[in-house]
Enzyme design. Structure first.
Site, mmCIF file in Angstrom:
data_model
loop_
_atom_site.group_PDB
_atom_site.id
_atom_site.type_symbol
_atom_site.label_atom_id
_atom_site.label_comp_id
_atom_site.label_asym_id
_atom_site.label_seq_id
_atom_site.Cartn_x
_atom_site.Cartn_y
_atom_site.Cartn_z
ATOM 1 N N PRO A 11 27.135 30.464 44.628
ATOM 2 C CA PRO A 11 27.078 31.575 43.661
ATOM 3 C C PRO A 11 28.427 31.943 43.032
ATOM 4 C CG PRO A 11 26.978 32.430 45.903
ATOM 5 C CD PRO A 11 26.871 30.926 46.002
ATOM 6 N N ARG A 12 29.547 31.593 43.699
ATOM 7 C CA ARG A 12 30.857 31.971 43.126
ATOM 8 C C ARG A 12 31.427 30.918 42.182
ATOM 9 N NH1 ARG A 12 34.483 31.486 46.486
ATOM 10 N NH2 ARG A 12 33.189 30.759 48.213
ATOM 11 N N ALA A 126 19.212 16.708 38.508
ATOM 12 C CA ALA A 126 19.497 16.640 37.063
ATOM 13 C C ALA A 126 20.979 16.335 36.846
ATOM 14 C CB ALA A 126 19.124 17.968 36.402
ATOM 15 N N PRO A 127 21.316 15.094 36.511
ATOM 16 C CA PRO A 127 22.728 14.788 36.285
ATOM 17 C C PRO A 127 23.324 15.639 35.150
ATOM 18 C CG PRO A 127 21.445 12.761 36.393
ATOM 19 C CD PRO A 127 20.462 13.904 36.388
ATOM 20 N N ASN A 128 22.475 16.048 34.213
ATOM 21 C CA ASN A 128 22.950 16.967 33.172
ATOM 22 C C ASN A 128 21.792 17.858 32.738
ATOM 23 O OD1 ASN A 128 24.077 18.162 30.790
ATOM 24 N ND2 ASN A 128 25.578 16.495 30.781
ATOM 25 N N HIS A 156 35.980 15.312 31.044
ATOM 26 C CA HIS A 156 35.676 16.548 31.770
ATOM 27 C C HIS A 156 36.949 17.310 32.117
ATOM 28 C CE1 HIS A 156 31.659 14.801 32.324
ATOM 29 N NE2 HIS A 156 31.258 16.027 32.618
ATOM 30 N N HIS A 157 36.765 18.565 32.490
ATOM 31 C CA HIS A 157 37.820 19.427 33.032
ATOM 32 C C HIS A 157 38.449 18.765 34.261
ATOM 33 C CE1 HIS A 157 35.126 20.584 36.369
ATOM 34 N NE2 HIS A 157 34.179 20.374 35.466
ATOM 35 N N LYS A 160 36.986 18.511 38.236
ATOM 36 C CA LYS A 160 35.802 17.730 38.605
ATOM 37 C C LYS A 160 36.123 16.783 39.756
ATOM 38 C CE LYS A 160 31.991 15.075 36.620
ATOM 39 N NZ LYS A 160 31.017 15.816 37.425
ATOM 40 N N THR A 167 26.384 12.096 34.408
ATOM 41 C CA THR A 167 25.807 11.830 33.077
ATOM 42 C C THR A 167 26.118 10.402 32.620
ATOM 43 O OG1 THR A 167 26.193 14.155 32.584
ATOM 44 C CG2 THR A 167 25.690 12.732 30.714
HETATM 45 N N1 LIG Z 1 23.933 18.915 36.269
HETATM 46 C C1 LIG Z 1 24.660 19.572 35.388
HETATM 47 O O1 LIG Z 1 24.287 19.766 34.214
HETATM 48 C C2 LIG Z 1 25.980 20.113 35.805
HETATM 49 C C3 LIG Z 1 26.425 19.857 37.052
HETATM 50 N N2 LIG Z 1 27.625 20.333 37.468
HETATM 51 C C4 LIG Z 1 27.938 20.062 38.852
HETATM 52 O O2 LIG Z 1 27.680 21.272 39.573
HETATM 53 C C5 LIG Z 1 28.602 21.409 40.646
HETATM 54 C C6 LIG Z 1 29.335 22.746 40.529
HETATM 55 O O3 LIG Z 1 30.129 22.737 39.378
HETATM 56 P P1 LIG Z 1 31.134 23.946 39.071
HETATM 57 O O4 LIG Z 1 30.412 25.224 39.147
HETATM 58 O O5 LIG Z 1 31.844 23.565 37.843
HETATM 59 O O6 LIG Z 1 32.131 23.820 40.315
HETATM 60 P P2 LIG Z 1 32.952 24.994 41.044
HETATM 61 O O7 LIG Z 1 34.011 24.289 41.827
HETATM 62 O O8 LIG Z 1 33.353 26.021 40.056
HETATM 63 O O9 LIG Z 1 31.886 25.636 42.039
HETATM 64 C C7 LIG Z 1 31.424 25.046 43.205
HETATM 65 C C8 LIG Z 1 31.106 26.157 44.168
HETATM 66 O O10 LIG Z 1 30.458 25.605 45.313
HETATM 67 C C9 LIG Z 1 30.943 26.298 46.446
HETATM 68 N N3 LIG Z 1 30.745 25.547 47.674
HETATM 69 C C10 LIG Z 1 31.453 24.518 48.175
HETATM 70 N N4 LIG Z 1 30.967 24.150 49.370
HETATM 71 C C11 LIG Z 1 29.925 24.962 49.621
HETATM 72 C C12 LIG Z 1 29.009 25.090 50.711
HETATM 73 N N5 LIG Z 1 29.070 24.308 51.790
HETATM 74 N N6 LIG Z 1 28.053 26.044 50.627
HETATM 75 C C13 LIG Z 1 27.966 26.856 49.574
HETATM 76 N N7 LIG Z 1 28.811 26.801 48.512
HETATM 77 C C14 LIG Z 1 29.768 25.857 48.545
HETATM 78 C C15 LIG Z 1 32.413 26.490 46.132
HETATM 79 O O11 LIG Z 1 32.936 27.497 46.954
HETATM 80 P P3 LIG Z 1 34.478 27.479 47.454
HETATM 81 O O12 LIG Z 1 35.223 28.041 46.314
HETATM 82 O O13 LIG Z 1 34.449 28.318 48.668
HETATM 83 O O14 LIG Z 1 34.801 26.027 47.732
HETATM 84 C C16 LIG Z 1 32.348 26.893 44.676
HETATM 85 O O15 LIG Z 1 32.180 28.279 44.522
HETATM 86 C C17 LIG Z 1 29.528 20.191 40.569
HETATM 87 O O16 LIG Z 1 29.047 19.208 41.448
HETATM 88 C C18 LIG Z 1 29.376 19.728 39.131
HETATM 89 O O17 LIG Z 1 29.611 18.356 38.976
HETATM 90 C C19 LIG Z 1 28.404 21.081 36.659
HETATM 91 C C20 LIG Z 1 28.026 21.353 35.387
HETATM 92 C C21 LIG Z 1 26.776 20.897 34.845
HETATM 93 O O1 LIG Z 2 31.233 18.578 36.799
HETATM 94 C C1 LIG Z 2 30.863 18.968 35.675
HETATM 95 O O2 LIG Z 2 31.446 19.864 35.050
HETATM 96 C C2 LIG Z 2 29.681 18.330 35.083
HETATM 97 N N1 LIG Z 2 29.004 17.496 35.805
HETATM 98 C C3 LIG Z 2 27.850 16.779 35.411
HETATM 99 C C4 LIG Z 2 28.146 15.304 35.373
HETATM 100 O O3 LIG Z 2 28.820 14.793 36.292
HETATM 101 O O4 LIG Z 2 27.687 14.624 34.457
HETATM 102 C C5 LIG Z 2 27.234 17.333 34.160
HETATM 103 C C6 LIG Z 2 28.205 17.796 33.133
HETATM 104 O O5 LIG Z 2 28.781 16.674 32.555
HETATM 105 C C7 LIG Z 2 29.253 18.715 33.733
#
Ligand SMILES: NC(=O)C1=CN([C@@H]2O[C@H](COP(=O)(O)OP(=O)(O)OC[C@H]3O[C@@H](n4cnc5c(N)ncnc54)[C@H](OP(=O)(O)O)[C@@H]3O)[C@@H](O)[C@H]2O)C=CC1
Ligand SMILES: O=C(O)C1=N[C@H](C(=O)O)C[C@H](O)C1
Length: 267
Positions: A11-12, A126-128, A156-157, A160, A167
């Protein structure tokens, strides 16, 4: 539509924060708990940046959360290694799951597909989640039939964790369904600096760029005699992913087994 009770893992995080807003704004979604490794025992509304209306408990232990809370769907937006673990755990408890984390190998997908089938439980990886990105992948698959020389550049940022992106991998996999394996470039080409030609999946080159300032971007380049086709998608912010997260949480209620890719549930 019936109410859907949701557990959110992460959630954070950047995606987690957007997902909380989306859940808050969706009348038939109800957040019933969150999984966060750092804030056990707190309420979601007390976590920094979380909507003040969210009276849902936080658990640091995913298994304990899944066993203690009555929920319909787990949405995981954590990190590749954790997403995998959570999906396996949820399936073992018969809890429907939407996974946004990437980094699944074909062996992982095979194993989890079998598990979802065995447990008769719905799951979506969902990869994206961005609808435009799904279209970019589908259009790339269409174009690959006619222009089979292809390179993918994903950007990407720099926070990652996985490379290439989920994707890019999914795009390459969709292309391999319609294209014969093919060696691209000069048959005698050699890398003077290791990695210069990028990663390779069945002859398709994938290049991963990581820079601050970027969100999620991909270009698929198709080369032909005297021409170049570029299919490109850009996510400017993470709200772009939320309609897809919402669609996945609704759709997973109606399916049995594992679905890999939102294109399989889009009408
Ligand atoms: N499918 C899609 O369209 C997209 C997928 N993604 C994917 O989603 C994921 C999250 O991305 P993003 O939000 O940018 O990443 P962030 O790093 O901003 O967030 C990840 C969060 O997960 C938490 N976390 C880590 N380990 C655990 C655990 N064991 N239990 C609960 N929470 C945990 C982290 O907490 P802490 O800070 O304590 O480590 C952090 O708050 C990535 O894998 C990314 O690749 C992202 C964008 C789009
Ligand atoms: O980590 C991300 O930010 C994203 N991850 C997904 C991926 O690996 O394709 C989806 C999106 O590109 C953002």
């Amino acid at each position: 539509m019936n109410n859907i009770k949701i557990i959110l893992a992460g959630p954070r995080g950047k995606m987690g924060q957007e997902a909380l807003k989306m859940i808050d704004q969706t009348p038939h979604f109800e957040l019933v708990a969150a999984i966060d490794s750092k804030n056990d025992g707190m309420q979601v509304k007390d976590l920094a940046g979380c909507p003040s209306s969210m009276n849902a408990p936080v658990y640091d232990d995913a298994e304990n959360c899944i066993q203690s809370v009555e929920a319909d769907v787990l949405i995981d937006l954590t990190r590749p290694d954790i997403g995998k673990k959570h999906l396996e755990m949820a399936l073992n408890h018969g809890l429907r799951t939407v996974i946004g984390t990437t980094g699944f190998s074909s062996e992982d997908l095979e194993r989890l597909t079998e598990l979802a089938h065995e447990k008769k439980t719905g799951a979506i990886i969902a990869p994206n989640f961005a609808i435009g990105a799904i279209l970019m992948m589908k259009f790339s698959q269409m174009a690959a039939k006619y222009l089979p020389d292809i390179e993918i550049i994903e950007k990407h940022h720099d926070q990652k964790l996985d490379a290439p992106s989920g994707t890019a991998l999914k795009t390459a996999q969709l292309i391999t369904e319609v294209r014969q394996e093919k060696t691209q470039g000069h048959p005698d080409e050699k890398e003077d600096l290791q990695g210069a030609r990028g990663a390779e999946l069945e002859g398709i080159r994938i290049h991963s760029v990581r820079l601050p300032g970027l969100v999620a971007h991909q270009e698929v380049l198709f080369g032909g005699e005297g021409q170049l086709l570029t299919i490109r998608h850009d996510s400017m912010n993470r709200t772009s992913f939320m309609p897809g997260v919402k669609l996945a949480a609704e759709s997973v209620m109606k399916i049995e087994g594992l679905v890999y890719g939102l294109e399989n549930i889009m009408e």
